[in-house]
Motif scaffolding. Structure first.
Motif, PDB file in Angstrom:
ATOM      1  N   GLU A  59       9.778  19.914 -10.036  1.00  0.00           N
ATOM      2  CA  GLU A  59       9.651  20.004  -8.588  1.00  0.00           C
ATOM      3  C   GLU A  59       8.306  20.661  -8.290  1.00  0.00           C
ATOM      4  N   ASP A  60       7.730  20.356  -7.135  1.00  0.00           N
ATOM      5  CA  ASP A  60       6.424  20.911  -6.781  1.00  0.00           C
ATOM      6  C   ASP A  60       6.406  22.436  -6.844  1.00  0.00           C
ATOM      7  N   GLU A  61       7.491  23.061  -6.401  1.00  0.00           N
ATOM      8  CA  GLU A  61       7.494  24.523  -6.365  1.00  0.00           C
ATOM      9  C   GLU A  61       7.611  25.170  -7.745  1.00  0.00           C
ATOM     10  N   GLU A  62       8.098  24.449  -8.744  1.00  0.00           N
ATOM     11  CA  GLU A  62       8.219  25.046 -10.065  1.00  0.00           C
ATOM     12  C   GLU A  62       7.054  24.679 -10.991  1.00  0.00           C
ATOM     13  N   MET A  63       6.120  23.892 -10.495  1.00  0.00           N
ATOM     14  CA  MET A  63       5.015  23.426 -11.319  1.00  0.00           C
ATOM     15  C   MET A  63       3.716  24.108 -10.911  1.00  0.00           C
ATOM     16  N   ASP A  64       3.065  24.700 -11.884  1.00  0.00           N
ATOM     17  CA  ASP A  64       1.716  25.223 -11.669  1.00  0.00           C
ATOM     18  C   ASP A  64       0.768  24.076 -12.010  1.00  0.00           C
ATOM     19  N   ILE A  65      -0.005  23.633 -11.048  1.00  0.00           N
ATOM     20  CA  ILE A  65      -0.876  22.467 -11.256  1.00  0.00           C
ATOM     21  C   ILE A  65      -1.829  22.677 -12.430  1.00  0.00           C
ATOM     22  N   ASN A  66      -2.212  23.920 -12.699  1.00  0.00           N
ATOM     23  CA  ASN A  66      -3.085  24.190 -13.839  1.00  0.00           C
ATOM     24  C   ASN A  66      -2.416  23.822 -15.159  1.00  0.00           C
ATOM     25  N   ASP A  67      -1.092  23.972 -15.221  1.00  0.00           N
ATOM     26  CA  ASP A  67      -0.366  23.606 -16.440  1.00  0.00           C
ATOM     27  C   ASP A  67      -0.442  22.109 -16.711  1.00  0.00           C
ATOM     28  N   MET A  68      -0.610  21.332 -15.656  1.00  0.00           N
ATOM     29  CA  MET A  68      -0.681  19.880 -15.822  1.00  0.00           C
ATOM     30  C   MET A  68      -2.022  19.447 -16.421  1.00  0.00           C
ATOM     31  N   TYR A  69      -2.930  20.402 -16.592  1.00  0.00           N
ATOM     32  CA  TYR A  69      -4.223  20.086 -17.191  1.00  0.00           C
ATOM     33  C   TYR A  69      -4.379  20.700 -18.578  1.00  0.00           C
ATOM     34  N   LEU A  70      -3.278  21.194 -19.135  1.00  0.00           N
ATOM     35  CA  LEU A  70      -3.309  21.645 -20.526  1.00  0.00           C
ATOM     36  C   LEU A  70      -3.391  20.415 -21.422  1.00  0.00           C
ATOM     37  N   PRO A  71      -4.008  20.530 -22.597  1.00  0.00           N
ATOM     38  CA  PRO A  71      -4.105  19.372 -23.493  1.00  0.00           C
ATOM     39  C   PRO A  71      -2.735  18.860 -23.943  1.00  0.00           C
ATOM     40  N   ILE A  72      -2.639  17.550 -24.049  1.00  0.00           N
ATOM     41  CA  ILE A  72      -1.443  16.917 -24.611  1.00  0.00           C
ATOM     42  C   ILE A  72      -1.583  16.947 -26.138  1.00  0.00           C
ATOM     43  N   VAL A  73      -0.550  16.481 -26.849  1.00  0.00           N
ATOM     44  CA  VAL A  73      -0.597  16.407 -28.305  1.00  0.00           C
ATOM     45  C   VAL A  73      -0.278  14.970 -28.709  1.00  0.00           C
ATOM     46  N   VAL A  74      -1.177  14.379 -29.509  1.00  0.00           N
ATOM     47  CA  VAL A  74      -1.034  12.991 -29.949  1.00  0.00           C
ATOM     48  C   VAL A  74      -1.130  12.939 -31.465  1.00  0.00           C
ATOM     49  N   LEU A  75      -0.217  12.212 -32.086  1.00  0.00           N
ATOM     50  CA  LEU A  75      -0.255  12.013 -33.533  1.00  0.00           C
ATOM     51  C   LEU A  75      -0.101  10.530 -33.823  1.00  0.00           C
ATOM     52  N   ASN A  76      -1.077   9.965 -34.494  1.00  0.00           N
ATOM     53  CA  ASN A  76      -1.061   8.542 -34.854  1.00  0.00           C
ATOM     54  C   ASN A  76      -0.796   7.641 -33.643  1.00  0.00           C
ATOM     55  N   GLY A  77      -1.438   7.969 -32.513  1.00  0.00           N
ATOM     56  CA  GLY A  77      -1.317   7.147 -31.318  1.00  0.00           C
ATOM     57  C   GLY A  77      -0.075   7.403 -30.488  1.00  0.00           C
ATOM     58  N   GLU A  78       0.790   8.321 -30.931  1.00  0.00           N
ATOM     59  CA  GLU A  78       2.027   8.625 -30.215  1.00  0.00           C
ATOM     60  C   GLU A  78       1.903   9.982 -29.523  1.00  0.00           C
ATOM     61  N   CYS A  79       2.189  10.003 -28.238  1.00  0.00           N
ATOM     62  CA  CYS A  79       2.147  11.253 -27.480  1.00  0.00           C
ATOM     63  C   CYS A  79       3.401  12.052 -27.823  1.00  0.00           C
ATOM     64  N   LEU A  80       3.214  13.196 -28.473  1.00  0.00           N
ATOM     65  CA  LEU A  80       4.353  14.014 -28.872  1.00  0.00           C
ATOM     66  C   LEU A  80       4.660  15.103 -27.854  1.00  0.00           C
ATOM     67  N   ASP A  81       3.688  15.460 -27.054  1.00  0.00           N
ATOM     68  CA  ASP A  81       3.903  16.486 -26.035  1.00  0.00           C
ATOM     69  C   ASP A  81       2.951  16.213 -24.882  1.00  0.00           C
ATOM     70  N   GLY A  82       3.504  16.134 -23.657  1.00  0.00           N
ATOM     71  CA  GLY A  82       2.632  15.989 -22.502  1.00  0.00           C
ATOM     72  C   GLY A  82       2.901  14.781 -21.623  1.00  0.00           C
ATOM     73  N   TYR A  83       4.101  14.199 -21.702  1.00  0.00           N
ATOM     74  CA  TYR A  83       4.408  13.038 -20.869  1.00  0.00           C
ATOM     75  C   TYR A  83       4.155  13.328 -19.390  1.00  0.00           C
ATOM     76  N   SER A  84       4.638  14.468 -18.902  1.00  0.00           N
ATOM     77  CA  SER A  84       4.465  14.812 -17.488  1.00  0.00           C
ATOM     78  C   SER A  84       2.999  14.998 -17.141  1.00  0.00           C
ATOM     79  N   ARG A  85       2.233  15.546 -18.097  1.00  0.00           N
ATOM     80  CA  ARG A  85       0.803  15.731 -17.840  1.00  0.00           C
ATOM     81  C   ARG A  85       0.096  14.386 -17.736  1.00  0.00           C
TER      82      ARG A  85
END
Length: 142
Positions: free
Chosen positions: A99-125
């Motif tokens: 929800e907008d109120e529980e999300m710090d927009i700065n957190d949405m700009y943290l790096p995602i994690v990708v391994l062998n072309g698969e996004c392992l962390d960061g779908y929302s980002r």
């Protein structure tokens, strides 16, 4: 007698002389600072995940078993969507997890994690970047 150095990767270097400019050396050193171990990535994911129940333990296992370095770089979102069907399906069919109120927009700009072309962390980002019209996203890639 030849000088020899046996590196970690069991490569033998004999009388090697590599000449690079100071600028190339600085870029090399800087790029090495941006590459991290799987242990660092696991710690990073645990630290940035607000709800500990959401930690993707099956992905952490993949990261640990990969035994690869993860380098911070810009990633084409289009290329990520083409290489990861699960990510593409999430982006096309999901509302935001937060929800907008529980999300710090700065957190949405943290790096995602990708391994062998698969996004392992960061779908929302990734989804947030797409919703904002962005074409690239920072990520640790292994």
């Amino acid at each position: 007698m030849k000088d020899r150095l046996l590196g970690k990767n069991k490569t033998l270097f004999i009388n090697m002389k590599i000449v690079i400019t100071e600028e190339q050396y600085d870029r090399l050193i800087e790029s090495e600072k941006k590459c991290v171990s799987p242990k660092y990535i696991i710690k990073y994911i645990k630290e940035i995940t607000p709800n500990k129940e959401d930690i993707p333990f099956h992905f952490l296992k993949k990261i640990k078993e990969s035994d690869t370095r993860f380098c911070l770089m810009d990633n084409s979102i289009k290329d990520l969507l083409n290489s990861d069907n699960d990510l593409r399906e999430y982006v096309e069919n999901s509302d935001s997890r937060y929800e907008d109120e529980e999300m710090d927009i700065n957190d949405m700009y943290l790096p995602i994690v990708v391994l062998n072309g698969e996004c392992l962390d960061g779908y929302s980002r990734v989804k947030t970047h797409i919703d904002n019209g962005e074409t690239h996203i920072k990520g640790y890639v292994g």
